[in-house]
Design a protein around this motif. Structure first.
Motif, short mmCIF file in Angstrom:
data_model
loop_
_atom_site.label_atom_id
_atom_site.label_comp_id
_atom_site.label_asym_id
_atom_site.label_seq_id
_atom_site.Cartn_x
_atom_site.Cartn_y
_atom_site.Cartn_z
N LEU A 109 0.84 -1.21 0.00
CA LEU A 109 0.00 0.00 0.00
C LEU A 109 0.87 1.25 0.00
O LEU A 109 0.59 2.22 -0.72
N CYS A 154 -2.23 -2.48 -8.41
CA CYS A 154 -3.61 -2.52 -7.94
C CYS A 154 -4.22 -3.89 -8.17
O CYS A 154 -4.98 -4.39 -7.33
N GLN A 155 -3.88 -4.52 -9.30
CA GLN A 155 -4.42 -5.86 -9.56
C GLN A 155 -3.89 -6.86 -8.54
O GLN A 155 -4.65 -7.71 -8.06
N VAL A 157 -2.93 -6.23 -5.45
CA VAL A 157 -3.59 -5.99 -4.17
C VAL A 157 -5.02 -6.52 -4.21
O VAL A 157 -5.50 -7.13 -3.24
N ASP A 158 -5.68 -6.33 -5.35
CA ASP A 158 -7.04 -6.81 -5.49
C ASP A 158 -7.09 -8.34 -5.38
O ASP A 158 -7.96 -8.90 -4.71
N CYS A 159 -6.13 -9.01 -6.03
CA CYS A 159 -6.08 -10.48 -5.94
C CYS A 159 -5.91 -10.93 -4.50
O CYS A 159 -6.58 -11.86 -4.05
N GLU A 161 -6.73 -9.26 -1.82
CA GLU A 161 -7.95 -8.99 -1.06
C GLU A 161 -9.01 -10.04 -1.33
O GLU A 161 -9.74 -10.44 -0.41
#
Lengths: 170, 146
Positions: A109, A154-155, A157-159, A161
């Motif tokens: 982050l 971002c991808q 981090v999204d994965c 999450e």
């Protein structure tokens, strides 16, 4: 942002991403789909950032008539040299790795925050409205690559999450 | 040039897919720059749209050998906030997937799988951007039903 400042920022982002990748890849479920795709994306970021650092001379090589693949290689080599001249800062407050992933690593982050601020400073203050940023992301080669790195981050981090979400659901 | 280019079941798949890819790219760049400007902060939405774009791009590559370049490409303005944006894209990707699934070549049949992944990511992106929108697709192919 002038060259050296940008390279220092990119080095800091690379260090943060590398630490985040180490944290994620010590997770016990390495074979899990979301973890694997997050790791693949984090590993791809580094090459994109190195290429972004190597861009400015690429115009000359294109004029020299070198093919696209060689252009990419030249950019990578040049970026690696430029980034190696600047020190890689340590990551403050980085906790030692534990097995198992319970939260998205903080370092990732932080890396996103630094990457976006470096991008904005590269575009230049006073040009921070959305249409101007979009124009820069489409036209400027450095900004385009920084945007690509940001998208990959971002991808990832999204994965992670989604993985943690699945764990929470049981 | 006069022909209507957005007709669902007309024309070859490759140029339609290429156009879908361009629109998704435009949407990703738009959403990302608005996220940077803190105009519409949504880092998950554009990440998922980017995943859908990557899958569509993979499908385009499977078709690439058979298609030429389209010289008359218009740049469209993609609006992620428009709820019809997702419905329209889904409908068009589904039409391309249906065409790919029925193809003679196994390579192009493999593109149908990529397009299904793209549909999944598109639905996931819509879930973030428009949580109130119905999650069921408005238009389903018959293969989608159990």
């Amino acid at each position: 942002m002038a060259g050296p400042a940008l390279y220092a920022e990119l080095n800091a982002v690379r260090a943060l991403v590398a630490h985040g990748l180490a944290d994620v890849s010590t997770a016990s479920e390495m074979g899990q789909f979301w973890i694997r795709s997050a790791c693949a994306r984090l590993a791809a970021i580094d090459a994109v950032l190195v290429e972004a650092a190597g861009v400015p001379l690429a115009g000359v090589t294109m004029l020299a008539g070198i093919s696209m693949l060689a252009g990419r290689r030249v950019r990578m080599a040049l970026g690696r040299r430029r980034l190696a001249r600047h020190p890689t800062p340590g990551v403050p407050g980085h906790t030692p790795r534990r097995p198992g992933l319970v939260i998205v690593p903080e370092t990732l982050l932080h890396a996103r925050v630094r990457l976006v601020s470096a991008t904005l400073r590269h575009v230049g203050s006073g040009r921070w409205s959305a249409p101007e940023l979009r124009r820069a992301a489409l036209a400027d080669p450095v900004t385009r690559r920084l945007a690509e790195a940001d998208l990959l981050l971002c991808q990832a981090v999204d994965c992670m999450e989604r993985y943690l979400d699945d764990l929470a659901k049981g | 040039m006069i022909a209507r280019r957005d007709d669902l079941f007309s024309g070859r798949v490759a140029p339609r897919l290429a156009r879908i890819e361009r629109e998704l790219t435009a949407a990703v760049v738009d959403a990302q720059s608005r996220d940077w400007a803190a105009d519409r902060p949504d880092r998950v939405g554009f990440a998922r749209l980017g995943q859908a774009r990557d899958e569509v791009r993979r499908a385009v590559r499977r078709y690439r050998r058979f298609s030429g370049f389209s010289l008359f490409s218009r740049r469209r303005v993609a609006d992620v906030d428009d709820p019809y944006f997702y419905a329209d894209l889904r409908r068009r990707i589904e039409a391309c997937a249906a065409a790919a699934r029925a193809d003679r070549s196994y390579k192009r049949r493999a593109a149908a799988t990529d397009l299904e992944y793209a549909l999944d990511w598109l639905a996931a992106a819509q879930e973030v951007s428009h949580p109130q929108a119905p999650s069921r697709p408005l238009f389903t192919t018959s293969e989608g039903e159990p």
